[in-house]
Motif scaffolding. Structure first.
Motif, short mmCIF file in Angstrom:
data_model
loop_
_atom_site.label_atom_id
_atom_site.label_comp_id
_atom_site.label_asym_id
_atom_site.label_seq_id
_atom_site.Cartn_x
_atom_site.Cartn_y
_atom_site.Cartn_z
N GLY A 1 10.76 4.06 -26.12
CA GLY A 1 11.61 3.87 -24.95
C GLY A 1 12.75 2.90 -25.22
N LEU A 2 12.45 1.80 -25.90
CA LEU A 2 13.48 0.81 -26.22
C LEU A 2 14.53 1.39 -27.18
N ARG B 1 0.30 3.06 -26.24
CA ARG B 1 1.21 2.51 -25.24
C ARG B 1 2.35 1.74 -25.91
N TYR C 1 10.09 3.40 -21.47
CA TYR C 1 9.49 2.12 -21.82
C TYR C 1 8.78 1.46 -20.64
N GLY D 1 5.71 -8.22 -23.08
CA GLY D 1 6.63 -7.11 -23.33
C GLY D 1 8.06 -7.44 -22.95
N THR E 1 3.79 10.02 -19.53
CA THR E 1 3.04 9.02 -20.28
C THR E 1 1.58 9.01 -19.87
N THR F 1 8.20 -5.03 -18.16
CA THR F 1 9.61 -4.65 -18.13
C THR F 1 10.46 -5.70 -18.81
N GLY G 1 15.41 6.48 -21.30
CA GLY G 1 14.83 5.47 -22.19
C GLY G 1 14.19 4.36 -21.37
N ASN H 1 11.05 -6.89 -25.42
CA ASN H 1 12.18 -6.07 -24.96
C ASN H 1 13.50 -6.82 -25.17
N TYR I 1 6.30 2.42 -25.75
CA TYR I 1 7.18 1.31 -25.40
C TYR I 1 8.34 1.19 -26.38
N ILE I 2 8.03 1.20 -27.68
CA ILE I 2 9.07 1.07 -28.70
C ILE I 2 10.01 2.26 -28.68
N ALA J 1 5.17 2.72 -20.13
CA ALA J 1 4.13 2.22 -21.03
C ALA J 1 3.40 1.03 -20.43
#
Length: 218
Positions: free
Chosen positions: A19-20, A12, A129, A81, A202, A136, A125, A85, A16-17, A132
Motif C-alpha cells: 500500500g505504501l 498484513r 495500507y 505503523g 484485505t 495509519t 494505495g 509510514n 501494508y508495504i 492492513a
C-alpha cells in the motif's frame, strides 16, 4: 494496539508495504504530471523551494508535526505503523523520483493521463495500507482522529484538511494549478469509496490464509 490472528502479522505487513509503495507511486505521478500536486505535496514542494532539503525529507518532517497534533486530538500515541509510514513514504518518494524513466510527459494528453492515474493509484494505495491495520500514517492518523472526534464522515474531514494545507502550501510557493483544486475536492470522496473496497479485499485475503498442515510420520 491491534491484535492479529496467529500467522497474520507477516501477510498484513506485506499488504501494508504494498500500500505504501502504491501510494508513493501515485504521489510521484501527480507531481510529475505537472498539473497540480496533492495539497500535502504542494506544502512539501513549497518548503523545498523555501528551505532546501528534498521533497521526501519534508514529507517526513511534516509527518512528525502531524503525528504530534493527531496524538493531542486522539489522546493516544500513534501506532508503530505510523512511524514506519512516515519514514518509508518519504524514502519511496525520493527513490521514485530518481528513476530515469519517471519524466513529465511532453503532451497535455500524456500529462492528463498521468494525472488521472496518479489520483486513482494514490487513493487506492491509501486504502490498501490502511486496510492492513498496521496503523495509519501521520496525515491519515490526523484524518481518523478528526473523524472520531467530530463524528463526520471520512470524505468531508479529508476534504477540509486538503483545502487548509493547500492554502498554506500555496503561500509558500508550492505548485498550484487547476489539478490541485481537483485533488483537494476529489481525494476525500475517492478515499471514502476506495477504503471499504480495499478493506473487504484485505479481509478476504487474510481469511483465506490457512495454517500449514502438520504431517505426522508413521
Amino acid at each position: 494496539m491491534n491484535k492479529f490472528k496467529r500467522g497474520q502479522v507477516g501477510p498484513r505487513f506485506l499488504v501494508y508495504i504494498i500500500g505504501l509503495l502504491v501510494m508513493s507511486l501515485g504521489i510521484v505521478l501527480l507531481i510529475l504530471a505537472d498539473l497540480g500536486a496533492t495539497p500535502w505535496d504542494v506544502l512539501h514542494v513549497g518548503l523545498y523551494f523555501q528551505l532546501g532539503l528534498s521533497i521526501g525529507s519534508w514529507s517526513i518532517i511534516v509527518g512528525i508535526f502531524i503525528l504530534i497534533v493527531a496524538s493531542l486530538i486522539s489522546g493516544e500515541l500513534p501506532k508503530a505503523g505510523a512511524y514506519i509510514n512516515m519514514i518509508l513514504i518519504g524514502v519511496f518518494i525520493d527513490l521514485y523520483l530518481l528513476l530515469p524513466f519517471m519524466q513529465t510527459p511532453g503532451s497535455f494528453t500524456g500529462k492528463l493521463l498521468m494525472f488521472i492515474a496518479g489520483i486513482v493509484i494514490y487513493c487506492y494505495g491509501m486504502g490498501i495500507y490502511i486496510s492492513a491495520r498496521f496503523g495509519t500514517g501521520p496525515r491519515d492518523s490526523l484524518m481518523m482522529a478528526l473523524t472520531t472526534k467530530t463524528g463526520w464522515k471520512v470524505g468531508p474531514v479529508r476534504s477540509c484538511m486538503e483545502i487548509i494545507v493547500l492554502i498554506i502550501g500555496w503561500q509558500l510557493g508550492g505548485p498550484v494549478f487547476w489539478g490541485t483544486i481537483v485533488l483537494s475536492l476529489s481525494i476525500g470522496p475517492i478515499v471514502g469509496f476506495a477504503l471499504p473496497q480495499c478493506q473487504s479485499l484485505t479481509d478476504r485475503f487474510l481469511a483465506r490464509l490457512k495454517k500449514p498442515k502438520v504431517f505426522i510420520a508413521h
